[in-house]
Motif scaffolding. Structure first.
Motif, mmCIF file in Angstrom:
data_model
loop_
_atom_site.group_PDB
_atom_site.id
_atom_site.type_symbol
_atom_site.label_atom_id
_atom_site.label_comp_id
_atom_site.label_asym_id
_atom_site.label_seq_id
_atom_site.Cartn_x
_atom_site.Cartn_y
_atom_site.Cartn_z
ATOM 1 N N MET A 1 0.826 -1.197 0.000
ATOM 2 C CA MET A 1 0.000 0.000 0.000
ATOM 3 C C MET A 1 0.866 1.255 0.000
ATOM 4 O O MET A 1 0.571 2.234 -0.662
ATOM 5 C CB MET A 1 -0.887 -0.018 1.247
ATOM 6 C CG MET A 1 -2.063 0.913 1.165
ATOM 7 S SD MET A 1 -3.166 0.734 2.569
ATOM 8 C CE MET A 1 -4.144 -0.684 2.088
ATOM 9 N N SER A 4 3.352 1.018 -3.648
ATOM 10 C CA SER A 4 2.654 1.300 -4.913
ATOM 11 C C SER A 4 2.302 2.775 -5.042
ATOM 12 O O SER A 4 2.462 3.370 -6.106
ATOM 13 C CB SER A 4 1.363 0.489 -5.006
ATOM 14 O OG SER A 4 1.643 -0.869 -4.860
ATOM 15 N N ASN A 5 1.825 3.374 -3.955
ATOM 16 C CA ASN A 5 1.470 4.792 -4.011
ATOM 17 C C ASN A 5 2.716 5.664 -4.113
ATOM 18 O O ASN A 5 2.699 6.718 -4.757
ATOM 19 C CB ASN A 5 0.621 5.173 -2.795
ATOM 20 C CG ASN A 5 -0.786 4.592 -2.871
ATOM 21 O OD1 ASN A 5 -1.526 4.859 -3.814
ATOM 22 N ND2 ASN A 5 -1.139 3.756 -1.909
ATOM 23 N N VAL A 8 3.717 5.817 -7.745
ATOM 24 C CA VAL A 8 2.895 6.770 -8.508
ATOM 25 C C VAL A 8 3.433 8.189 -8.298
ATOM 26 O O VAL A 8 3.618 8.949 -9.251
ATOM 27 C CB VAL A 8 1.403 6.688 -8.097
ATOM 28 C CG1 VAL A 8 0.607 7.815 -8.761
ATOM 29 C CG2 VAL A 8 0.809 5.340 -8.483
ATOM 30 N N ARG A 11 6.813 8.612 -10.130
ATOM 31 C CA ARG A 11 6.639 8.711 -11.584
ATOM 32 C C ARG A 11 6.128 10.095 -11.968
ATOM 33 O O ARG A 11 6.693 10.754 -12.843
ATOM 34 C CB ARG A 11 5.645 7.639 -12.039
ATOM 35 C CG ARG A 11 5.469 7.563 -13.525
ATOM 36 C CD ARG A 11 4.284 6.682 -13.872
ATOM 37 N NE ARG A 11 3.046 7.371 -13.578
ATOM 38 C CZ ARG A 11 1.936 6.773 -13.168
ATOM 39 N NH1 ARG A 11 1.911 5.482 -12.955
ATOM 40 N NH2 ARG A 11 0.854 7.475 -12.956
ATOM 41 N N GLU A 12 5.066 10.543 -11.293
ATOM 42 C CA GLU A 12 4.491 11.837 -11.673
ATOM 43 C C GLU A 12 5.432 12.987 -11.330
ATOM 44 O O GLU A 12 5.534 13.954 -12.078
ATOM 45 C CB GLU A 12 3.125 12.010 -11.004
ATOM 46 C CG GLU A 12 2.162 10.938 -11.501
ATOM 47 C CD GLU A 12 0.712 11.233 -11.195
ATOM 48 O OE1 GLU A 12 0.449 11.886 -10.179
ATOM 49 O OE2 GLU A 12 -0.143 10.796 -11.979
ATOM 50 N N SER A 220 4.118 -5.369 -21.935
ATOM 51 C CA SER A 220 3.683 -5.316 -20.532
ATOM 52 C C SER A 220 3.867 -6.661 -19.830
ATOM 53 O O SER A 220 3.836 -6.723 -18.607
ATOM 54 C CB SER A 220 2.239 -4.834 -20.438
ATOM 55 O OG SER A 220 1.402 -5.613 -21.241
ATOM 56 N N ASP A 224 6.647 -5.050 -16.138
ATOM 57 C CA ASP A 224 5.448 -4.940 -15.317
ATOM 58 C C ASP A 224 5.159 -3.460 -15.020
ATOM 59 O O ASP A 224 5.965 -2.791 -14.369
ATOM 60 C CB ASP A 224 5.681 -5.731 -14.019
ATOM 61 C CG ASP A 224 4.578 -5.512 -13.000
ATOM 62 O OD1 ASP A 224 3.553 -4.905 -13.356
ATOM 63 O OD2 ASP A 224 4.751 -5.969 -11.853
ATOM 64 N N PRO A 225 4.014 -2.933 -15.519
ATOM 65 C CA PRO A 225 3.740 -1.502 -15.339
ATOM 66 C C PRO A 225 3.695 -1.060 -13.868
ATOM 67 O O PRO A 225 3.810 0.130 -13.582
ATOM 68 C CB PRO A 225 2.360 -1.319 -15.983
ATOM 69 C CG PRO A 225 2.193 -2.481 -16.886
ATOM 70 C CD PRO A 225 2.955 -3.616 -16.261
ATOM 71 N N GLY A 226 3.546 -2.015 -12.952
ATOM 72 C CA GLY A 226 3.487 -1.638 -11.543
ATOM 73 C C GLY A 226 4.845 -1.650 -10.853
ATOM 74 O O GLY A 226 4.956 -1.330 -9.677
ATOM 75 N N GLY B 69 -3.276 -5.047 -3.726
ATOM 76 C CA GLY B 69 -1.947 -4.551 -3.397
ATOM 77 C C GLY B 69 -1.309 -3.782 -4.537
ATOM 78 O O GLY B 69 -0.274 -3.139 -4.370
ATOM 79 N N VAL B 71 -1.563 -1.047 -8.007
ATOM 80 C CA VAL B 71 -2.315 0.098 -8.518
ATOM 81 C C VAL B 71 -3.321 -0.429 -9.539
ATOM 82 O O VAL B 71 -2.994 -1.282 -10.355
ATOM 83 C CB VAL B 71 -1.370 1.120 -9.181
ATOM 84 C CG1 VAL B 71 -2.163 2.278 -9.773
ATOM 85 C CG2 VAL B 71 -0.355 1.643 -8.174
ATOM 86 N N PRO B 91 -3.405 1.424 -4.020
ATOM 87 C CA PRO B 91 -3.970 0.582 -2.970
ATOM 88 C C PRO B 91 -4.488 1.439 -1.815
ATOM 89 O O PRO B 91 -3.801 2.360 -1.377
ATOM 90 C CB PRO B 91 -2.789 -0.274 -2.526
ATOM 91 C CG PRO B 91 -1.871 -0.278 -3.701
ATOM 92 C CD PRO B 91 -2.031 1.054 -4.357
ATOM 93 N N GLY B 114 -2.728 -3.790 -11.594
ATOM 94 C CA GLY B 114 -1.411 -3.918 -12.210
ATOM 95 C C GLY B 114 -1.295 -3.106 -13.486
ATOM 96 O O GLY B 114 -0.243 -3.081 -14.119
ATOM 97 N N MET B 115 -2.358 -2.418 -13.889
ATOM 98 C CA MET B 115 -2.369 -1.489 -15.018
ATOM 99 C C MET B 115 -2.040 -2.125 -16.358
ATOM 100 O O MET B 115 -1.576 -1.454 -17.266
ATOM 101 C CB MET B 115 -1.409 -0.309 -14.768
ATOM 102 C CG MET B 115 -1.711 0.479 -13.506
ATOM 103 S SD MET B 115 -0.550 1.817 -13.220
ATOM 104 C CE MET B 115 0.855 0.922 -12.584
ATOM 105 N N SER B 116 -2.204 -3.453 -16.498
ATOM 106 C CA SER B 116 -1.892 -4.047 -17.795
ATOM 107 C C SER B 116 -2.921 -5.113 -18.156
ATOM 108 O O SER B 116 -3.719 -5.543 -17.324
ATOM 109 C CB SER B 116 -0.495 -4.660 -17.779
ATOM 110 O OG SER B 116 -0.462 -5.764 -16.916
#
Lengths: 286, 127
Positions: A1, A4-5, A8, A11-12, A220, A224-226, B69, B71, B91, B114-116
């Protein structure tokens, strides 16, 4: 949690910071320190506007349509590319004028004024700002309902982007002047091509441009985009694992044309006219 | 300084004007106020659960909560076209996609943890 945030935010933050970092390094390196406060004025305006609009959209009754949001992001990106392209050739001309100065000549044929510098800062940050602000408010709302992790993650990601940007700035300043223009110019062309592809994708999503589902490649399953490296690739180069044909064509065409023009050896310098007053003062009082 | 502020104000105004649109597909966060129908979406890493798979024509708010878990993203498609989307739902976050004036017809909802990929898709009927 948290992670992942944070990715983001990273990246931005990077997407917003890169153009500004290169512009600041260029201004410092060429002793155009008059421009630095104008860059920050543009950046500050973009941040303030994004924070205000984001609050309006999150807490107010006015809503931003999905298509309008994509059109704003896409158009701002493409306008940013136009300004960054001018900046690339500004660098090229600055490189020539530096070598000209060594020979006792001064060539300020192409020089951007305070307004243009501020606009580059504004667009560089503003094109990504609204999206980032809206994401920030979503994490703030989660924090309001007792879950602080997304907000903390996002903040750490943004701080990470600022630190990386600062390191890039410091690194760029260490490059010797002769190589500086070449390398920052090349970097800027690649970054601008990424911003162009990003803008095109936004406009494709808004159906202003066709071909959203016509992919040039889809990696992709490999990238992995994440993941953290996907966040860096997207943040720095605007590389997306799924890229449409239109995006790929625009990227290749932009790099092909602008990089060629940038790297083409300059024609022999024509004797410059007598020294003019500093262009900065001229434009500032206009 | 005056020229700069004028231009920046103009830029701000154009942002605001483009922003306050009336057309379909609205991305908002937080409370989905004013929509005719509200659909609660729960996205996890391997499931996409909608509180309803149909709605009456009009405005529909999809309130998407990411309990996974990774995005995630939420899309509403009609055929190949995106009717609306909300990206970067981290998440623990809740974000809302409001689509105004949704006409009768068959749509496809999709969560993309997972955006894909194509996402976890399901039919969504308006009528």
């Amino acid at each position: 949690m948290f992670v992942s945030n944070a990715l983001v935010g990273l990246r931005e933050g990077l997407e917003a910071a890169l153009v500004v970092v290169i512009l600041l390094a260029f201004l410092t390196k060429t002793q155009r320190t008059w421009g630095i406060r104008w860059v920050w004025a543009g950046v500050g305006t973009a941040v303030a506007l994004s924070v205000a609009l984001g609050a309006l959209l999150t807490y107010g009754t006015r809503q931003l349509s999905f298509e309008a949001q994509e059109v704003v992001g896409g158009t701002a990106s493409i306008v940013a590319v136009a300004f960054v392209t001018v900046m690339v050739f500004w660098m090229k001309s600055a490189a020539r004028s530096i070598s000209g100065e060594l020979k006792g000549k001064l060539d300020r044929a192409l020089d951007l004024g305070p307004l243009a510098v501020a606009l580059v800062g504004f667009l560089g940050v503003g094109r990504e700002g609204l999206e980032t602000a809206i994401f920030f408010y979503a994490t703030a709302q989660a924090a309001g309902s007792g879950n602080n992790l997304p907000l903390l993650g996002w903040a750490v990601g943004i701080v990470g982007a600022v630190v990386l940007g600062w390191l890039m700035y410091k690194g760029a300043l260490k490059i010797n002047l002769a190589k500086f223009f070449r390398w920052t110019g090349i970097a800027l062309v690649v970054v601008a091509a990424g911003i162009l592809a990003y803008g095109i994708h936004d406009l494709q999503e808004a159906r202003v441009l066709p071909g959203l589902n016509t992919l040039a490649f889809d990696v992709s399953h490999i990238i992995d985009p994440g993941s953290w490296y996907a966040a860096l690739l997207k943040g720095i180069l605007n590389f997306t694992p799924q890229t449409t044909v239109l995006q790929a064509v625009a990227w290749v065409a932009y790099v092909g044309v602008v990089m060629t023009l940038f790297l083409r050896p300059a024609p022999p310098t024509v004797a410059a006219p007598a020294e003019r007053p500093d262009a900065a003062h001229e434009t500032a009082t206009a | 300084m005056r020229t700069l502020s004028t231009v920046l104000l103009a830029a701000a105004a154009s942002f605001a004007l483009t922003g306050c649109g009336k057309d379909e597909g609205t991305v908002t966060d937080g409370a989905a106020s004013g929509a005719d129908t509200t659909v609660t979406v729960t996205s996890t890493d391997d499931a996409c659960t909608l509180s309803a798979t149909s709605a009456t024509p009009g405005s529909v708010a999809f309130t998407v909560t990411n309990e996974g878990g990774q995005v995630t993203e939420f899309y509403l498609y009609r055929g190949e076209d995106i009717v609306g989307e909300v990206e970067d739902i981290g998440p623990g976050l809740t974000r809302t996609l409001t689509v105004d004036d949704l006409a009768a017809g068959t749509y496809t909802s999709a969560c993309k943890p997972g955006m894909s990929g194509d996402g976890i898709r399901a039919d969504f009927t308006v009528g």
